[in-house]
Design a protein around this motif. Structure first.
Motif, PDB file in Angstrom:
ATOM      1  N   ALA A  51       0.814  -1.216   0.000  1.00 15.91           N
ATOM      2  CA  ALA A  51       0.000   0.000   0.000  1.00 15.91           C
ATOM      3  C   ALA A  51       0.846   1.265   0.000  1.00 15.91           C
ATOM      4  O   ALA A  51       0.371   2.333  -0.404  1.00 15.91           O
ATOM      5  CB  ALA A  51      -0.940   0.000   1.204  1.00 15.91           C
ATOM      6  N   ASP A  52       2.109   1.167   0.446  1.00 14.96           N
ATOM      7  CA  ASP A  52       2.990   2.334   0.463  1.00 14.96           C
ATOM      8  C   ASP A  52       3.929   2.377  -0.734  1.00 14.96           C
ATOM      9  O   ASP A  52       4.871   3.169  -0.768  1.00 14.96           O
ATOM     10  CB  ASP A  52       3.820   2.341   1.749  1.00 14.96           C
ATOM     11  CG  ASP A  52       2.935   2.487   2.984  1.00 14.96           C
ATOM     12  OD1 ASP A  52       1.979   3.284   2.915  1.00 14.96           O
ATOM     13  OD2 ASP A  52       3.196   1.793   3.988  1.00 14.96           O
ATOM     14  N   GLY A  53       3.682   1.485  -1.720  1.00 14.39           N
ATOM     15  CA  GLY A  53       4.514   1.468  -2.915  1.00 14.39           C
ATOM     16  C   GLY A  53       5.829   0.742  -2.772  1.00 14.39           C
ATOM     17  O   GLY A  53       6.691   0.824  -3.664  1.00 14.39           O
ATOM     18  N   ASN A  54       6.022   0.001  -1.667  1.00 10.84           N
ATOM     19  CA  ASN A  54       7.288  -0.693  -1.444  1.00 10.84           C
ATOM     20  C   ASN A  54       7.268  -2.086  -2.072  1.00 10.84           C
ATOM     21  O   ASN A  54       6.240  -2.776  -2.052  1.00 10.84           O
ATOM     22  CB  ASN A  54       7.563  -0.823   0.061  1.00 10.84           C
ATOM     23  CG  ASN A  54       7.728   0.537   0.720  1.00 10.84           C
ATOM     24  OD1 ASN A  54       8.430   1.403   0.219  1.00 10.84           O
ATOM     25  ND2 ASN A  54       7.061   0.725   1.860  1.00 10.84           N
ATOM     26  N   TYR A  55       8.416  -2.501  -2.599  1.00 15.12           N
ATOM     27  CA  TYR A  55       8.555  -3.850  -3.160  1.00 15.12           C
ATOM     28  C   TYR A  55       9.933  -4.387  -2.771  1.00 15.12           C
ATOM     29  O   TYR A  55      10.839  -3.619  -2.408  1.00 15.12           O
ATOM     30  CB  TYR A  55       8.428  -3.824  -4.683  1.00 15.12           C
ATOM     31  CG  TYR A  55       9.653  -3.289  -5.373  1.00 15.12           C
ATOM     32  CD1 TYR A  55       9.896  -1.918  -5.463  1.00 15.12           C
ATOM     33  CD2 TYR A  55      10.616  -4.152  -5.895  1.00 15.12           C
ATOM     34  CE1 TYR A  55      11.047  -1.422  -6.071  1.00 15.12           C
ATOM     35  CE2 TYR A  55      11.768  -3.666  -6.502  1.00 15.12           C
ATOM     36  CZ  TYR A  55      11.985  -2.309  -6.590  1.00 15.12           C
ATOM     37  OH  TYR A  55      13.123  -1.821  -7.167  1.00 15.12           O
TER      38      TYR A  55
END
Length: 746
Positions: A51-55
């Protein structure tokens, strides 16, 4: 030398045994983007950003990789990276890509706006979509939209109309390039003969839009947007034929002349094979010979100001009837036939004034002539409709987009019935002016919230002033989710005679009640759009709940006085309500699936003389219906398309003591097409229509006595049946093969 090589190989193998991780954050340059699909090659491993754009990817062997970032509404981003440490960070910024979400639409707001930004939900058919099941007219093509139903109303002449959310054809407004070019008398034939080669897209708005488009935009709008000539191919052609003998040719050519560019399109359709598969001695499908010529010009002007003008001419000769009918029996009572000659001319134009402000003038004119016989009953009618409107498109600050305009519509109608005759027998054509004013403001509260308000005032000589407001709201918390809510009113100034001409026979005086009110509708709908990238596909979901309340339905009273037809408002109301859901799945492998389902309940309630009300279901309005489209792309430019529609039971018009069922059965019309694309713009295609060979079991009643000459015989006709052509819910064409070719040269 060998020792050096061994040492090098040893350390290389030791390096490949080492592992590390790659992680990062995905943003649009400012805010994080959730649910981005991330694939690392050549391993083929994938993950989805949180949800925070982290991968992150862990325990990756050292080496060279390419990482692909993809998300709905953003351009794909490919980044190469060399992993040579325990942990590496790769932050990514994605650019917006409006290719899928932001097709330009104009119908909802009367000006160009991206589809995702429009506060009014608009559905689109593109030529790419309706090429998946080639049709000879746009009348059939619009049936690929969930909730839109092309309905054949006559089993002999095969005339029909288009229902949106179950409402009858007169409540659907047909536009060409935003102009009300098809209406009233011409609605039956207006969508036939528009060359597919000149169509850029078809936009559909469900629900009333009278605040912008006035009368007839009460149940919905279908707007045919034609191609801008300079964007069109130099040459295009599409020809196909079927095993039933139908032939359709569609062709267009682009012409450059100085500062002007022209697009000339031709559509020709021919079907002259008499078929009677159900053995009732009547043609199963109407014989047709139709040609349509379309020409559009765009002119280059200073500062890219717009100026275009287009014209179309249509001629059609259609007939249906007994198998041994010929034109010598036209209008006679010996051999039954329904023969209709149609001639039609249209003119459409758009001109942007040479001012610093964005002021546009649009105009249209159409002439429609119908020479027809229904058995031995003649119906001769001519209609002319002129339309002009001017509007000012103004941006106030960064947040307000303003529209202000005035319109004038003038209709002249004449026929051979008592509807346009005085009591002394002299002719009295009907003239109907309809002026209007409209205003609209689209207010972007911020990047996530948008509000639209609109109002229109029209004046009719029979109804007086008519007010039509509407309001719409759009909320987009992110690129994947969009919520829309709208409320509006619609109205319809009924052209009584063009819509009721079949009943206007005999010497009756037409009486319009003094307090006759325009038909009105109050409509609300909620729309939700979801786009989600999954690990195996991209999922799209579009769900709409709708509710429309209709009042003042205008009906003709033929019973109170046998010498009169008294038109008055219905003492009751009608309701159209339901839910429509569309889904699409674009898989990572070459398969795309689209499907839709609609549930609707459309009925009319009328007050009874003795108290209480009666509820009557709308004719030809199935509670359940849906569509499906699947495309699989094969190697070497081959593809397979499966398309179709399915319908639940719909109420049908029956006679007293009718042996035919009042409701149709569940049925599906499915089609399959195979296509091969070659170089240089050539395509060959072929397939099967109506794969399951569905044909209605019942159709005409008493086809052996179409002129009702023996209808009063109590022995041969104890139930008092009369010849009836209105019981119809599907084409009588069964399974048929088709083969065709397309060519485009840019």
């Amino acid at each position: 030398m060998k020792i050096h090589v061994l040492i090098l190989l040893f350390f290389s193998s030791f390096g490949f045994c080492q592992t590390g991780s790659i992680s990062g954050k995905i943003t649009d340059g400012r805010d994080p983007i959730p649910a981005v699909n991330v694939i690392i090659t050549p391993l083929g491993t994938s993950t989805v950003a949180d949800a925070d754009g982290n991968y992150s990817f862990k325990e990756l062997p050292y080496g060279n990789y390419e990482i692909i970032f993809s998300s709905v509404g953003y351009k794909n981003n490919r980044r190469k990276i060399t992993l040579n440490s325990a942990s590496q960070v790769l932050d990514i910024s994605l650019l917006e890509d409006n290719k899928d979400l932001d097709e330009v639409v104009i119908t909802g707001t009367m000006k160009e706006v991206s589809r995702s930004e429009s506060p009014i939900p608009v559905e689109i058919i593109t030529p790419k979509l309706f090429k998946k099941n080639p049709t000879a007219s746009l009348f059939e093509a619009v049936g690929m939209i969930n909730g839109v139903q092309p309905q054949l109303n006559c089993a002999v002449c095969n005339t029909g109309d288009i229902h949106i959310n179950g409402m009858e054809g007169p409540y659907t407004m047909i536009l060409i390039d935003g102009m009300p070019i098809v209406s009233s008398l011409s609605t039956v034939y207006g969508l036939s003969g528009i060359p597919n080669s000149i169509v850029e897209r078809i936009e559909v708005v469900k629900g009333p839009a009278s605040s912008l488009y006035g009368s007839e935009a009460m149940g919905g709008i279908i707007n045919v947007i034609t191609k801008t000539p300079y964007k069109a191919p130099m040459i295009s052609a599409d020809y196909f034929f079927t095993s039933w003998g139908e032939q359709s040719l569609d062709a267009a050519v682009k012409i450059k002349a100085g500062t002007a560019t022209s697009l000339l399109g031709v559509n020709y359709f021919n079907y002259n094979v008499r078929a009677d598969k159900n053995n009732d001695n009547f043609t199963d499908v109407t014989q047709q010979n139709r040609i349509s010529i379309f020409n559009k010009w765009n002119f280059d002007r200073k500062e890219n100001r717009l100026f275009s003008i287009a014209g179309r001419y249509v001629y059609e000769d259609r007939w249906g009837g007994e198998m041994n009918w010929t034109k010598q029996w036209r209008g006679s009572d010996s051999i039954y036939g329904e023969s209709i000659y149609t001639r039609r001319a249209e003119l459409i134009g758009l001109y942007q004034l040479p001012t610093t402000e964005r002021i546009f003038t649009q105009f249209s004119y159409n002439w429609h002539d119908q020479n027809s016989y229904y058995g031995d009953t003649p119906y001769m009618a001519t209609q002319q409709v002129g339309f002009i409107q001017t509007y000012w498109d103004k941006q106030f600050g960064e947040n307000h987009t303003f529209l202000l305009g005035a319109a004038m519509r003038y209709t002249k109608y004449d026929d051979n019935t008592p509807a346009t005759a005085r009591l002394d027998g002299s002719n009295s054509p009907q003239n109907t002016p309809l002026p209007g004013l409209f205003i609209q403001d689209e207010w972007a509260l911020n990047s996530k919230h948008k509000l639209l308000g609109g109002y229109r005032f029209d004046y009719d000589k029979n109804h007086g002033g008519v007010h039509s407001p509407r309001v719409a709201y759009k909320f987009s918390p992110n690129v994947h989710n969009t919520f829309r809510a709208s409320f509006g009113t619609g109205f319809r100034v009924v052209n009584l005679f063009t819509e009721d001409h079949a009943a206007l026979t005999g010497a009756r005086e037409v009486v319009i009640a003094e307090a006759l009110n325009p038909e009105r509708t109050y409509n609300g709908n909620l729309n939700y759009v979801l786009k989600v990238p999954l690990s195996f596909a991209v999922l799209g979901l579009d769900a709409t709940g709708f509710y429309s309340y209709f009042t003042n339905k205008i009906v003709g009273d033929f019973d109170t006085d046998p010498t009169k037809i008294i038109y008055d408002n219905l003492n009751g109301h009608a309701i159209s309500q339901g839910v429509s859901v569309n889904t699409d799945l674009q898989f990572n492998f070459p398969l795309k699936v689209m499907a839709g389902i609609s549930y609707m309940d459309v009925f009319q309630k009328e007050a009874l003389d003795g108290g209480g009300t009666s509820k009557v279901q709308q004719l030809h309005a199935p509670k359940w219906s849906g569509n499906f489209i699947a495309t699989y792309t094969l190697p070497n430019n081959y593809s397979v398309d499966v398309t179709g529609n399915w319908y639940g039971p719909m109420r049908l018009p029956i006679l007293p003591n009718d042996y035919r069922p009042e409701y149709s059965p569940w049925f599906t019309i499915a089609n399959v097409q195979f296509t091969k694309k070659f170089d240089y713009g050539l395509e060959l295609y072929g397939g099967v229509k109506n794969v399951f060979d569905f044909v209605p079991k019942y159709s005409l009643i008493r086809p052996f006595d179409p002129f009702n000459k023996d209808v009063d015989n109590p022995i041969t006709n104890p139930n008092g049946y009369t010849f009836d052509t209105t019981y119809n819910y599907g084409s009588l064409q069964g399974r048929r093969m088709f083969l065709g070719a397309r060519y485009s040269f840019f």
